[in-house]
Design a protein around this motif. Sequence first.
Motif, PDB file in Angstrom:
ATOM      1  N   GLN A 187       0.269 -27.787  25.551  1.00 11.73           N
ATOM      2  CA  GLN A 187      -0.555 -26.454  25.661  1.00 11.73           C
ATOM      3  C   GLN A 187      -0.560 -26.553  27.181  1.00 11.73           C
ATOM      4  O   GLN A 187      -1.349 -27.287  27.905  1.00 11.73           O
ATOM      5  CB  GLN A 187      -1.827 -26.830  25.107  1.00 11.73           C
ATOM      6  CG  GLN A 187      -1.835 -26.863  23.573  1.00 11.73           C
ATOM      7  CD  GLN A 187      -1.719 -25.192  23.348  1.00 11.73           C
ATOM      8  OE1 GLN A 187      -0.699 -25.125  22.512  1.00 11.73           O
ATOM      9  NE2 GLN A 187      -2.321 -24.464  23.477  1.00 11.73           N
ATOM     10  N   PRO A 188      -0.039 -25.436  27.860  1.00 12.60           N
ATOM     11  CA  PRO A 188      -0.226 -25.295  29.204  1.00 12.60           C
ATOM     12  C   PRO A 188      -1.830 -24.882  29.485  1.00 12.60           C
ATOM     13  O   PRO A 188      -2.530 -24.556  28.619  1.00 12.60           O
ATOM     14  CB  PRO A 188       0.475 -23.771  29.615  1.00 12.60           C
ATOM     15  CG  PRO A 188       1.316 -23.648  28.392  1.00 12.60           C
ATOM     16  CD  PRO A 188       0.697 -24.281  27.254  1.00 12.60           C
ATOM     17  N   PRO A 189      -2.181 -25.042  30.712  1.00 12.11           N
ATOM     18  CA  PRO A 189      -3.806 -24.756  31.078  1.00 12.11           C
ATOM     19  C   PRO A 189      -4.126 -23.425  30.894  1.00 12.11           C
ATOM     20  O   PRO A 189      -3.247 -22.475  30.940  1.00 12.11           O
ATOM     21  CB  PRO A 189      -3.724 -24.924  32.552  1.00 12.11           C
ATOM     22  CG  PRO A 189      -2.715 -25.754  32.827  1.00 12.11           C
ATOM     23  CD  PRO A 189      -1.580 -25.440  31.841  1.00 12.11           C
ATOM     24  N   LYS A 190      -5.066 -23.174  30.317  1.00 16.36           N
ATOM     25  CA  LYS A 190      -6.050 -21.931  29.834  1.00 16.36           C
ATOM     26  C   LYS A 190      -5.324 -21.094  29.033  1.00 16.36           C
ATOM     27  O   LYS A 190      -5.294 -19.864  28.915  1.00 16.36           O
ATOM     28  CB  LYS A 190      -6.373 -21.185  31.288  1.00 16.36           C
ATOM     29  CG  LYS A 190      -7.014 -22.026  32.103  1.00 16.36           C
ATOM     30  CD  LYS A 190      -7.508 -21.349  33.417  1.00 16.36           C
ATOM     31  CE  LYS A 190      -8.633 -22.082  34.068  1.00 16.36           C
ATOM     32  NZ  LYS A 190      -8.819 -21.244  35.599  1.00 16.36           N
ATOM     33  N   GLN A 191      -4.471 -21.665  27.924  1.00 14.45           N
ATOM     34  CA  GLN A 191      -3.701 -20.827  26.874  1.00 14.45           C
ATOM     35  C   GLN A 191      -4.566 -20.824  25.887  1.00 14.45           C
ATOM     36  O   GLN A 191      -4.947 -21.935  25.195  1.00 14.45           O
ATOM     37  CB  GLN A 191      -2.512 -21.398  26.515  1.00 14.45           C
ATOM     38  CG  GLN A 191      -1.694 -20.955  25.830  1.00 14.45           C
ATOM     39  CD  GLN A 191      -0.361 -21.274  25.338  1.00 14.45           C
ATOM     40  OE1 GLN A 191      -0.145 -22.481  24.766  1.00 14.45           O
ATOM     41  NE2 GLN A 191       0.783 -20.580  25.688  1.00 14.45           N
ATOM     42  N   VAL A 192      -5.087 -19.738  25.562  1.00 18.10           N
ATOM     43  CA  VAL A 192      -6.231 -19.744  24.469  1.00 18.10           C
ATOM     44  C   VAL A 192      -5.482 -19.682  22.995  1.00 18.10           C
ATOM     45  O   VAL A 192      -4.412 -19.112  22.699  1.00 18.10           O
ATOM     46  CB  VAL A 192      -6.910 -18.045  24.406  1.00 18.10           C
ATOM     47  CG1 VAL A 192      -7.630 -17.987  23.429  1.00 18.10           C
ATOM     48  CG2 VAL A 192      -7.601 -17.920  25.835  1.00 18.10           C
ATOM     49  N   HIS A 193      -5.876 -20.663  22.377  1.00 16.14           N
ATOM     50  CA  HIS A 193      -5.298 -21.027  20.986  1.00 16.14           C
ATOM     51  C   HIS A 193      -6.543 -21.570  20.114  1.00 16.14           C
ATOM     52  O   HIS A 193      -7.628 -21.794  20.355  1.00 16.14           O
ATOM     53  CB  HIS A 193      -4.521 -21.901  21.247  1.00 16.14           C
ATOM     54  CG  HIS A 193      -4.909 -23.374  21.793  1.00 16.14           C
ATOM     55  ND1 HIS A 193      -5.242 -23.525  22.967  1.00 16.14           N
ATOM     56  CD2 HIS A 193      -4.947 -24.283  20.985  1.00 16.14           C
ATOM     57  CE1 HIS A 193      -5.492 -24.760  23.019  1.00 16.14           C
ATOM     58  NE2 HIS A 193      -5.567 -25.370  21.748  1.00 16.14           N
ATOM     59  N   GLN A 232     -12.616 -22.913  16.615  1.00 17.92           N
ATOM     60  CA  GLN A 232     -12.813 -21.573  17.380  1.00 17.92           C
ATOM     61  C   GLN A 232     -11.802 -21.441  18.269  1.00 17.92           C
ATOM     62  O   GLN A 232     -11.102 -22.450  18.844  1.00 17.92           O
ATOM     63  CB  GLN A 232     -14.202 -21.557  17.662  1.00 17.92           C
ATOM     64  CG  GLN A 232     -14.494 -22.381  19.064  1.00 17.92           C
ATOM     65  CD  GLN A 232     -15.944 -22.057  19.396  1.00 17.92           C
ATOM     66  OE1 GLN A 232     -16.812 -22.039  18.656  1.00 17.92           O
ATOM     67  NE2 GLN A 232     -16.063 -22.021  20.510  1.00 17.92           N
ATOM     68  N   SER A 233     -11.453 -20.113  18.826  1.00  9.37           N
ATOM     69  CA  SER A 233     -10.512 -19.983  20.098  1.00  9.37           C
ATOM     70  C   SER A 233     -11.244 -20.733  21.292  1.00  9.37           C
ATOM     71  O   SER A 233     -12.176 -20.606  21.390  1.00  9.37           O
ATOM     72  CB  SER A 233     -10.362 -18.437  20.179  1.00  9.37           C
ATOM     73  OG  SER A 233      -9.748 -17.639  19.042  1.00  9.37           O
ATOM     74  N   HIS A 234     -10.383 -21.347  21.883  1.00  7.50           N
ATOM     75  CA  HIS A 234     -10.522 -22.327  23.256  1.00  7.50           C
ATOM     76  C   HIS A 234      -9.329 -22.420  23.731  1.00  7.50           C
ATOM     77  O   HIS A 234      -8.146 -21.960  23.470  1.00  7.50           O
ATOM     78  CB  HIS A 234     -11.265 -23.381  22.386  1.00  7.50           C
ATOM     79  CG  HIS A 234     -10.170 -24.214  21.990  1.00  7.50           C
ATOM     80  ND1 HIS A 234      -9.843 -24.287  20.433  1.00  7.50           N
ATOM     81  CD2 HIS A 234      -9.579 -25.458  22.620  1.00  7.50           C
ATOM     82  CE1 HIS A 234      -9.016 -25.354  20.353  1.00  7.50           C
ATOM     83  NE2 HIS A 234      -8.657 -26.130  21.353  1.00  7.50           N
ATOM     84  N   VAL A 294      -1.499 -19.531  18.723  1.00  7.71           N
ATOM     85  CA  VAL A 294      -1.654 -19.282  20.424  1.00  7.71           C
ATOM     86  C   VAL A 294      -1.865 -17.694  20.355  1.00  7.71           C
ATOM     87  O   VAL A 294      -1.200 -16.910  19.981  1.00  7.71           O
ATOM     88  CB  VAL A 294      -0.568 -19.603  21.168  1.00  7.71           C
ATOM     89  CG1 VAL A 294      -0.499 -19.026  22.455  1.00  7.71           C
ATOM     90  CG2 VAL A 294      -0.269 -20.888  21.180  1.00  7.71           C
ATOM     91  N   GLN A 295      -2.638 -17.188  21.205  1.00  7.16           N
ATOM     92  CA  GLN A 295      -3.184 -15.870  21.251  1.00  7.16           C
ATOM     93  C   GLN A 295      -1.848 -15.049  21.709  1.00  7.16           C
ATOM     94  O   GLN A 295      -1.267 -15.279  22.522  1.00  7.16           O
ATOM     95  CB  GLN A 295      -3.991 -15.701  22.315  1.00  7.16           C
ATOM     96  CG  GLN A 295      -4.808 -14.376  22.423  1.00  7.16           C
ATOM     97  CD  GLN A 295      -6.252 -14.263  23.316  1.00  7.16           C
ATOM     98  OE1 GLN A 295      -5.895 -14.807  24.432  1.00  7.16           O
ATOM     99  NE2 GLN A 295      -7.169 -13.876  22.973  1.00  7.16           N
ATOM    100  N   GLY A 296      -1.576 -13.944  20.935  1.00  8.33           N
ATOM    101  CA  GLY A 296      -0.717 -13.114  21.058  1.00  8.33           C
ATOM    102  C   GLY A 296       0.646 -13.389  20.508  1.00  8.33           C
ATOM    103  O   GLY A 296       1.706 -12.848  20.918  1.00  8.33           O
ATOM    104  N   LYS A 297       0.719 -14.782  19.978  1.00 12.22           N
ATOM    105  CA  LYS A 297       2.048 -15.254  19.490  1.00 12.22           C
ATOM    106  C   LYS A 297       1.879 -15.560  17.779  1.00 12.22           C
ATOM    107  O   LYS A 297       0.826 -15.722  17.269  1.00 12.22           O
ATOM    108  CB  LYS A 297       2.367 -16.477  20.000  1.00 12.22           C
ATOM    109  CG  LYS A 297       2.782 -16.291  21.518  1.00 12.22           C
ATOM    110  CD  LYS A 297       3.091 -17.615  22.113  1.00 12.22           C
ATOM    111  CE  LYS A 297       3.394 -17.132  23.733  1.00 12.22           C
ATOM    112  NZ  LYS A 297       3.966 -18.640  24.338  1.00 12.22           N
TER     113      LYS A 297
END
Length: 138
Positions: free
Chosen positions: A102-108, A65-67, A86-89
Amino acid sequence: MKRMGLLLTLTLTVGIALGVIGTQALNAQQEPMKRTVLLKTDLAGIEGKEGVLALVEFAPGAATQSHYHPGEEIAYLLEGAVSLEVQGKSPITFKPGDTFHQPPKQVHRVKNLSSTMPAKALAFTIAEKDQPLTVPVK
């Protein structure tokens, strides 16, 4: 003699049917991702942070799930092929030997591209102590 052959055939048929049903039930219960922490340690010179090394396993055909991760995560794909969304990509495909950050708090979310084989990655995270390794996003 015919009765013995019929009984043997019936027993074999029932056994195969139960095996198929049992395998499907086990596969249906399998979680999309399993994270096994191999090492969790304080980091010298970085007050309040810890390093976590984990083996991440993705079930065949599964998608997380997205996290996001509260800390920095660096991963090395050991087995299989996955898609990182990655959200938006646009999604990116990784194969064994590839690495990603994965940088901190990057939704994926991550999807195992094989419907029959698991995918495995080695992940190293640097985060605030006592924080969860992943945070679900709705």
